[in-house]
Scaffold this active site. Sequence first.
Site, short mmCIF file in Angstrom:
data_model
loop_
_atom_site.label_atom_id
_atom_site.label_comp_id
_atom_site.label_asym_id
_atom_site.label_seq_id
_atom_site.Cartn_x
_atom_site.Cartn_y
_atom_site.Cartn_z
N SER A 1 -3.82 5.70 -9.80
CA SER A 1 -3.63 4.28 -10.04
C SER A 1 -4.68 3.78 -11.02
O SER A 1 -5.70 4.43 -11.24
CB SER A 1 -3.75 3.50 -8.74
OG SER A 1 -5.03 3.66 -8.20
N GLU B 1 7.36 4.26 -12.39
CA GLU B 1 7.30 3.33 -11.26
C GLU B 1 6.08 2.41 -11.33
O GLU B 1 5.17 2.53 -10.51
CB GLU B 1 7.23 4.14 -9.95
CG GLU B 1 8.34 5.15 -9.80
CD GLU B 1 8.20 6.01 -8.55
OE1 GLU B 1 9.22 6.26 -7.91
OE2 GLU B 1 7.07 6.42 -8.24
N GLY C 1 3.82 -0.75 -10.63
CA GLY C 1 3.72 -1.86 -9.68
C GLY C 1 2.76 -2.89 -10.24
O GLY C 1 3.15 -3.93 -10.76
N CYS D 1 -16.58 -12.50 8.79
CA CYS D 1 -17.81 -12.07 9.45
C CYS D 1 -18.17 -10.65 9.06
O CYS D 1 -18.21 -9.74 9.89
CB CYS D 1 -17.65 -12.20 10.95
SG CYS D 1 -17.31 -13.89 11.42
C1 LIG Z 1 1.76 2.98 -5.43
C2 LIG Z 1 2.81 3.75 -6.10
C3 LIG Z 1 3.31 3.33 -7.33
C4 LIG Z 1 2.78 2.13 -8.06
O1 LIG Z 1 1.45 2.25 -8.43
P1 LIG Z 1 0.80 1.16 -9.42
O2 LIG Z 1 -0.62 1.57 -9.51
O3 LIG Z 1 0.97 -0.16 -8.75
O4 LIG Z 1 1.56 1.23 -10.69
C5 LIG Z 1 4.33 4.07 -7.90
N1 LIG Z 1 4.83 5.16 -7.28
C6 LIG Z 1 4.38 5.58 -6.09
C7 LIG Z 1 5.00 6.77 -5.46
C8 LIG Z 1 3.36 4.90 -5.45
O5 LIG Z 1 2.91 5.34 -4.28
#
Ligand SMILES: *Cc1c(COP(=O)(O)O)cnc(C)c1O
Length: 454
Positions: free
Chosen positions: A226, A306, A308, A381
């Site tokens: 990531s 993919e 995110g 806390c």
């Molecule tokens: C978390 C994850 C993503 C997305 O990761 P980003 O860092 O948000 O782009 C894509 N594929 C899989 C399998 C993940 O576990």
Amino acid sequence: MSTTRADTLARHVWPRSAERTPDGAISIGGLDVRALAAEVGTPVYVIDEEEVRTRAREFRAAFTDAFAQIGAQADVYYAGKAFLCTAMARWIHEEGLRLDVCSGGELAVAQRAGFPGALLGLHGNNKSEAEIDAAVAYGVGRIVVDSFEEIERVAQAGRRHGVVVPVMLRVKTGVEAHTHEFIATAHEDQKFGFSIGRGQVKDAAARVLDQRDALQLLGFHSHIGSQIFDTKGFAEAAVRLIRLQLDVAQAHAITLPELDLGGGFGIAYVDSDTPLAFDDMARQLAEIVQRACQEAGTPVPHISVEPGRAIVGPAGVTVYAVGAVKPVQVSDDFVRTYVSVDGGMSDNPRPVLYDADYTCSLASRTSAAEAVATRVVGKHCESGDIVVRNVDLPGDVTAGDLLAVPATGAYCRSLSSTYNYIPRPPVVAVRNGEVRTLIRRETIADILALEGDS
Ligand SMILES: *Cc1c(COP(=O)(O)O)cnc(C)c1O
């Protein structure tokens, strides 16, 4: 009015619509954060809808175009775990992306949004029978399988529903990437995927191919990390996956039409972060895949990625109110100002979990006061409850001021908790000067309602 450096909003960190109003407040999506805070309270997660849509559109176009250049197709699956709600799923669908979910709960959101099942992927290293059944019943386009047990569970669900379920196998490539570094021989010692080294991938592929009445093997999947800023790790993983995919296809005299390279595309959290532009990332990945396929002597498969964080991260800003300001004499010649806000690790656990850096700006006004070394902390806390570790803020920041933290669209709401019985903030969308509640503020009554009779 003179402005301190902390007043400027770095273009690559803030949503494109973020700007200062004539009297110095920050506005996002045409909405003054002072008005927003007055209307919905603080803390609040603000999502710039246009920023999400634009990023989704640009990301998809970048990958579609780059792979078309090499005569291939690319699909973009938004990784719902970064941030998901019904509206978000609709935006993603309207902008032409597909959606990855990794639990029955995320699947339920996709269903509520009316997301077509064929455009969904299901992830997870320990999907329950109920989750698999719900996904197969809804007709998800693919399930990324992560264990031998799961191969059997998905096959059983396929037979129960009288369908052949398209699956990919999650592969542990040994490549691990983060920011500018990648490790080509990362520890095998983690939970995701089948190992290449021990022949697990080949055995798993054989198990899937033995059950063609219920399973269709599309190809392999890998997710290498990531917050990645360059493509070296992807290149190494792609070479390994493409060779392996060709080996397995030849051994069984079949073709494996698809390959998923995962997510992990980095964003700017602080001014010094320099992520690749979507176009550059896409072009480099297309070249990498093309070269690896040429070397292996195989046609380029249908690719998927993919993202995110890269879609939703920069579209989110959290607005907090300052409650207390405390100068702390750290050493003989260094004073740090601790600014406490009305949220913290429950609405953004990333600083605690990952040592993540953020920045922030005084959002309700500008100030001519000299900037001082500041740490923004939450109200939990824990002494580790840090929101922004180091930032220069005007020395006159005081209770009642609003602070805005950019790049909180991903992995903040979705990782939030009710630690210390602090209810979770609402998520509001802003666009063209209008605000819309996506998720309302949680109340203490909501939390108490979970308890049994006592
Ligand atoms: C978390 C994850 C993503 C997305 O990761 P980003 O860092 O948000 O782009 C894509 N594929 C899989 C399998 C993940 O576990």
